[in-house]
Design a protein around this motif. Sequence first.
Motif, mmCIF file in Angstrom:
data_model
loop_
_atom_site.group_PDB
_atom_site.id
_atom_site.type_symbol
_atom_site.label_atom_id
_atom_site.label_comp_id
_atom_site.label_asym_id
_atom_site.label_seq_id
_atom_site.Cartn_x
_atom_site.Cartn_y
_atom_site.Cartn_z
ATOM 1 N N ARG A 186 0.847 -1.281 -0.133
ATOM 2 C CA ARG A 186 0.041 0.023 -0.049
ATOM 3 C C ARG A 186 0.898 1.134 0.199
ATOM 4 N N GLY A 187 0.373 2.196 -0.894
ATOM 5 C CA GLY A 187 1.314 3.348 -1.035
ATOM 6 C C GLY A 187 2.550 3.275 -1.853
ATOM 7 N N GLY A 188 2.819 2.323 -2.495
ATOM 8 C CA GLY A 188 3.986 1.972 -3.258
ATOM 9 C C GLY A 188 3.604 2.087 -4.948
ATOM 10 N N THR A 259 -6.691 4.397 -11.167
ATOM 11 C CA THR A 259 -8.078 4.538 -11.688
ATOM 12 C C THR A 259 -8.773 2.939 -11.512
ATOM 13 N N ASN A 260 -7.988 1.978 -12.219
ATOM 14 C CA ASN A 260 -8.586 0.692 -12.423
ATOM 15 C C ASN A 260 -7.587 -0.545 -11.838
ATOM 16 N N GLY A 261 -6.668 -0.033 -10.866
ATOM 17 C CA GLY A 261 -5.816 -0.916 -10.119
ATOM 18 C C GLY A 261 -6.498 -2.008 -9.330
#
Length: 553
Positions: A186-188, A259-261
């Motif tokens: 998360r965040g990477g 947007t769609n990850g």
Amino acid sequence: MTRVSLSRLPGERVLVVEGAEERVLEAPDLPAYVGAREVEGPDGPRWVWDDTARWAPMLLAAGVRVQRCHDLRLCHHLLRRAPAADDRLLEGEQSEHWDRLGPSTPSDPALFSVDDAAEHLRADLEDSRQLAAVAASQEASRLGLLLAAESSGAGVAAEMSHAGVPWRADVHDRLLTDLLGPRPPRGGRPQVLEALVAEVRAAFGAPALNPDSRPELLAALRRAGLDVTDTRASSLRGLDHPGIPLLLRHKQLSHLFQTNGWAWTDRWVRGDRFRPSYQPAGSTTGRWSSNGGGALSFPVQVRPAAVADDGWTFVVADVAQLEPRVLAGMSGDRELARSARGADLYRGMVEDGAVASRNDAKLGLLGAMYGATSGESGRLVAGLTRRYPDAFGLVEEAARAGERGQVVRTLLGRGSPGLGEVWDRDPDDPPADPDSQTRYRRAYGRFTRNFVVQGTGAEWALCWIADLRNRLWRLGGTGSLIERPHLVFFLHDEVVVHTPVALADAVAEQTRQAAETAGGLLFRDLSIDFPLTISVVRSYAEAGKPGAAVSPA
């Protein structure tokens, strides 16, 4: 037809008003009551409520689908702006709350959880005012059709969110991994994006550059000797620098990731279904938008994840050249209507001798609808105006009205926002510079030119999906919504139906017939063809590819 209004009351209760009769139900008892009334069939009631997005999900979750509804929020805002309606008739008790009432969103509280005035609006009072405003209008039949279509669209939106688009999360994950590398912490950044960032930094000699930061990227581009004012991909493509292809690739993959990850899948895919949140009439023209999940955009890279269930398939239908056909119908231009017969309106214009090539036809018509006055498109507009005076005259008059600061309207009566609303300034206080004032009004004229056509196209599409929704329900026998053929996606001029394979051909035929019905409702005095290209596919990614099409008709 009986109208039954539902209003939320404090304490998890519902006020039910039917004519002069009132009763109060406990909220948990509402689905059973509505379901029992729906058994009345075609003679059943029209349910009147403040916002379909607040009531329909509760009913659908209990297995109850309503045939007809009236969305007071949508219709109130529509009537407030409709030139043919006297909005003074909407004034009365609680009207200030209706003026401010916005669309529900997935993050809103539960249906009955908030205790304030806006949460407990009397649906029956507002319904009476809206009925009076329509009845007093000289265009009551058109406004009535528009309100019914708008409300039906809200019902379709709720049902599509409930049913969801079949979605394979494992396929989505594989697509992302192939393009971006393994899912990052998360965040990477994913590995592929991280590597691209390093290459972009090296190409522009900026070791600390964050390419997602517009100010940093602009500064790096200018240091590299590139004369740029923005970082849009369309602007970057015209630049000559070895780092530009890397930067464009980074933009594309970064957008997909954001947007769609994987985070998008976590938020919006539940129970093997993509369940977005639609916002009917989210734009001023009446077109839909999305207030959650990017409902109106399926990037090409992830479409293979939209896969029909075993034994089911998708029927994907889109209408060819919707807005030019709508222009022919609403203007009553019989010459353009004749050119529109068949699958390709632009080719029809060539065969009728109006232009030399299909490209000329497209340039000329789009130029008329979007206000081209110079170049090849402007020259073609001038010639086609003589050939199709009614159609081209209609959009020209809409543009002139806009330049005068006047509002315009669609065929059924949706009014455009005023000059000050569009440009966020007082139309009576224009720019002091005469040249700026002229540009200001011409820009609004270009907006009104397109508004009348795009808005009427949205009305045609609403009539299309409203009729198709009912046809699919009748086609499916006695099962629940998700056990019958049902709409799962709608985008301006395209629909996707999820259906048992055995019913695919019947669904395709009903989709065509619904398009014909919509054309007849709007353009009674002029026969306008609305040909559909229909694909029957297992995956949405296959729609429109060779071998997928049933037929254009």
